[in-house]
Design a protein around this motif. Sequence first.
Motif, PDB file in Angstrom:
ATOM      1  N   VAL A 111       1.042  -1.223  -0.006  1.00 15.42           N
ATOM      2  CA  VAL A 111       0.027  -0.003   0.100  1.00 15.42           C
ATOM      3  C   VAL A 111       0.917   1.256  -0.027  1.00 15.42           C
ATOM      4  CG1 VAL A 111      -1.852  -1.320   1.092  1.00 15.42           C
ATOM      5  CG2 VAL A 111      -0.280  -0.113   2.598  1.00 15.42           C
ATOM      6  N   GLY A 112       0.350   2.338  -0.468  1.00 13.80           N
ATOM      7  CA  GLY A 112       1.260   3.455  -0.583  1.00 13.80           C
ATOM      8  C   GLY A 112       0.685   4.973  -0.128  1.00 13.80           C
ATOM      9  N   ILE A 113       1.486   5.716   0.356  1.00 18.20           N
ATOM     10  CA  ILE A 113       0.881   6.987   0.780  1.00 18.20           C
ATOM     11  C   ILE A 113       0.808   8.096  -0.407  1.00 18.20           C
ATOM     12  CG2 ILE A 113       1.643   9.059   2.195  1.00 18.20           C
ATOM     13  CD1 ILE A 113       2.780   7.196   4.148  1.00 18.20           C
ATOM     14  N   TYR A 114      -0.212   8.674  -0.533  1.00 11.13           N
ATOM     15  CA  TYR A 114      -0.341   9.708  -1.487  1.00 11.13           C
ATOM     16  C   TYR A 114       0.577  10.838  -1.285  1.00 11.13           C
ATOM     17  CZ  TYR A 114      -2.478  13.722  -3.874  1.00 11.13           C
ATOM     18  OH  TYR A 114      -2.740  14.778  -4.638  1.00 11.13           O
ATOM     19  N   GLY A 115       1.323  11.150  -2.434  1.00 11.50           N
ATOM     20  CA  GLY A 115       2.306  12.243  -2.305  1.00 11.50           C
ATOM     21  C   GLY A 115       1.950  13.372  -1.897  1.00 11.50           C
ATOM     22  N   TYR A 122       4.471  13.172  11.405  1.00 12.68           N
ATOM     23  CA  TYR A 122       4.575  14.583  10.765  1.00 12.68           C
ATOM     24  C   TYR A 122       3.557  15.727  11.399  1.00 12.68           C
ATOM     25  CZ  TYR A 122       6.726  17.600   7.106  1.00 12.68           C
ATOM     26  OH  TYR A 122       7.478  18.345   6.388  1.00 12.68           O
ATOM     27  N   GLY A 123       2.295  15.087  12.042  1.00 14.30           N
ATOM     28  CA  GLY A 123       1.419  15.854  12.601  1.00 14.30           C
ATOM     29  C   GLY A 123       0.270  16.219  11.591  1.00 14.30           C
ATOM     30  N   LYS A 124       0.223  15.628  10.685  1.00 11.87           N
ATOM     31  CA  LYS A 124      -0.684  15.964   9.449  1.00 11.87           C
ATOM     32  C   LYS A 124      -1.559  14.793   9.233  1.00 11.87           C
ATOM     33  CE  LYS A 124       0.810  20.367   9.057  1.00 11.87           C
ATOM     34  NZ  LYS A 124      -0.050  21.605   9.352  1.00 11.87           N
ATOM     35  N   THR A 125      -2.086  14.881   7.870  1.00 14.84           N
ATOM     36  CA  THR A 125      -2.831  13.857   7.496  1.00 14.84           C
ATOM     37  C   THR A 125      -2.239  12.874   6.695  1.00 14.84           C
ATOM     38  OG1 THR A 125      -5.063  15.306   7.134  1.00 14.84           O
ATOM     39  CG2 THR A 125      -4.816  13.253   5.657  1.00 14.84           C
ATOM     40  N   ILE A 126      -2.407  11.737   6.848  1.00 10.49           N
ATOM     41  CA  ILE A 126      -1.661  10.529   6.027  1.00 10.49           C
ATOM     42  C   ILE A 126      -2.770   9.725   5.359  1.00 10.49           C
ATOM     43  CG2 ILE A 126      -0.302   8.599   6.389  1.00 10.49           C
ATOM     44  CD1 ILE A 126       0.082   9.457   9.250  1.00 10.49           C
ATOM     45  N   LEU A 127      -2.676   9.853   3.763  1.00  4.51           N
ATOM     46  CA  LEU A 127      -3.584   9.195   3.208  1.00  4.51           C
ATOM     47  C   LEU A 127      -2.950   8.001   2.296  1.00  4.51           C
ATOM     48  CD1 LEU A 127      -6.504   9.490   2.060  1.00  4.51           C
ATOM     49  CD2 LEU A 127      -5.557  11.101   0.420  1.00  4.51           C
ATOM     50  N   VAL A 128      -3.690   6.751   2.652  1.00  6.84           N
ATOM     51  CA  VAL A 128      -2.961   5.564   2.293  1.00  6.84           C
ATOM     52  C   VAL A 128      -3.975   4.838   1.248  1.00  6.84           C
ATOM     53  CG1 VAL A 128      -1.758   3.609   2.784  1.00  6.84           C
ATOM     54  CG2 VAL A 128      -1.679   5.648   4.309  1.00  6.84           C
ATOM     55  N   ALA A 129      -3.414   4.475   0.089  1.00  3.71           N
ATOM     56  CA  ALA A 129      -4.153   3.752  -0.954  1.00  3.71           C
ATOM     57  C   ALA A 129      -3.622   2.273  -1.116  1.00  3.71           C
ATOM     58  CB  ALA A 129      -3.947   4.557  -2.342  1.00  3.71           C
ATOM     59  N   GLY A 130      -4.635   1.577  -1.455  1.00  2.00           N
ATOM     60  CA  GLY A 130      -4.371   0.164  -1.817  1.00  2.00           C
ATOM     61  C   GLY A 130      -5.520  -0.617  -2.566  1.00  2.00           C
ATOM     62  N   HIS A 131      -5.057  -1.691  -3.157  1.00  2.00           N
ATOM     63  CA  HIS A 131      -6.043  -2.248  -4.080  1.00  2.00           C
ATOM     64  C   HIS A 131      -7.092  -3.163  -3.334  1.00  2.00           C
ATOM     65  CE1 HIS A 131      -4.691  -0.900  -8.058  1.00  2.00           C
ATOM     66  NE2 HIS A 131      -3.212  -1.860  -7.887  1.00  2.00           N
TER      67      HIS A 131
END
Length: 219
Positions: A111-115, A122-131
Motif C-alpha cells: 500500500v502507498g501514501i499519497y504524495g 509529521y502531525g498532518k493527514t496521512i492518506l494511504v491507498a491500496g487495491h
Amino acid sequence: MKKSNNNKLGIIFTPIIFCLVMCLALTAVVLPKYDKLSSLLGMFISDTQIDYSSAYENIFVPTKNSGDTVNAEDVDFPGLNKQFGKLSIEGADVDAKLFYGDGTVPLRNGVGIYGGSFIPGYGKTILVAGHNNTYFNGLKNVKKGDIIKIRTSYGNYEYKITDTAIHDSKNTSAYDLEADYENLILYTCYPFDGLGLTNLRFFVYAEKVKGPEIVGLYE
C-alpha cells in the motif's frame, strides 16, 4: 476477350481485397482493447503475478521506538516508490508493506501514501491507498475501535479507527489534507470484490493514539 477476363478477375479479387482491408482495420481497433482487457484480467486471475520486487528500494529497518519524539535528523525520509514501513490491522487480514507514493510499484507490492499527504509523525493527514482485490481487501472486516499499526524505521505508530464511509471517487471532501493534527485515512475501490476501477471509494478514518512526533523539521 481480354476485357472480359479483366472483369472476371476484378469480380474475384475485389471482395478478397475488401475483406483483407476490413480485417486489418478491425485488428487495429480491437487488438489494443483486447490487450488492455487481457492485462486487466491477468491482474486478478493469473496464477503467476508480475514480479516488481526489483523495482523498488526497501529502507525499512524495524525499531522499538514508540516514544514521544524523534529528531528529524534521525529520520530517513522516504523517496518515491521506496518501502519505509509496514501497515497492519490485527483481525482484519491487513498486513502490507508501506511505500511512499501510490503508483504501480507501491500498489503491486503493498500500500502507498499519497504524495500530497504526509508520513507518520509529521502531525498532518496521512492518506494511504491500496487495491481492493489485494492488500486492502481486508478493510471490509474493520470496525470502529480497531487499531491500525504502522511500523517505520524511526518509530512505531498506532491509530484508532473512528469511522468508515463510502464516497464517490471525485468527492474531495472525503479527506482533509490541510488538517493541523495527525490523522490516518485508508481508502480503496468499492465494492471490495469488483474488478478494475469503480466510481466509489471505501474510506477508513483513524486518529493517532501512539507514536513519536518528528521534531526539528523547520530548524
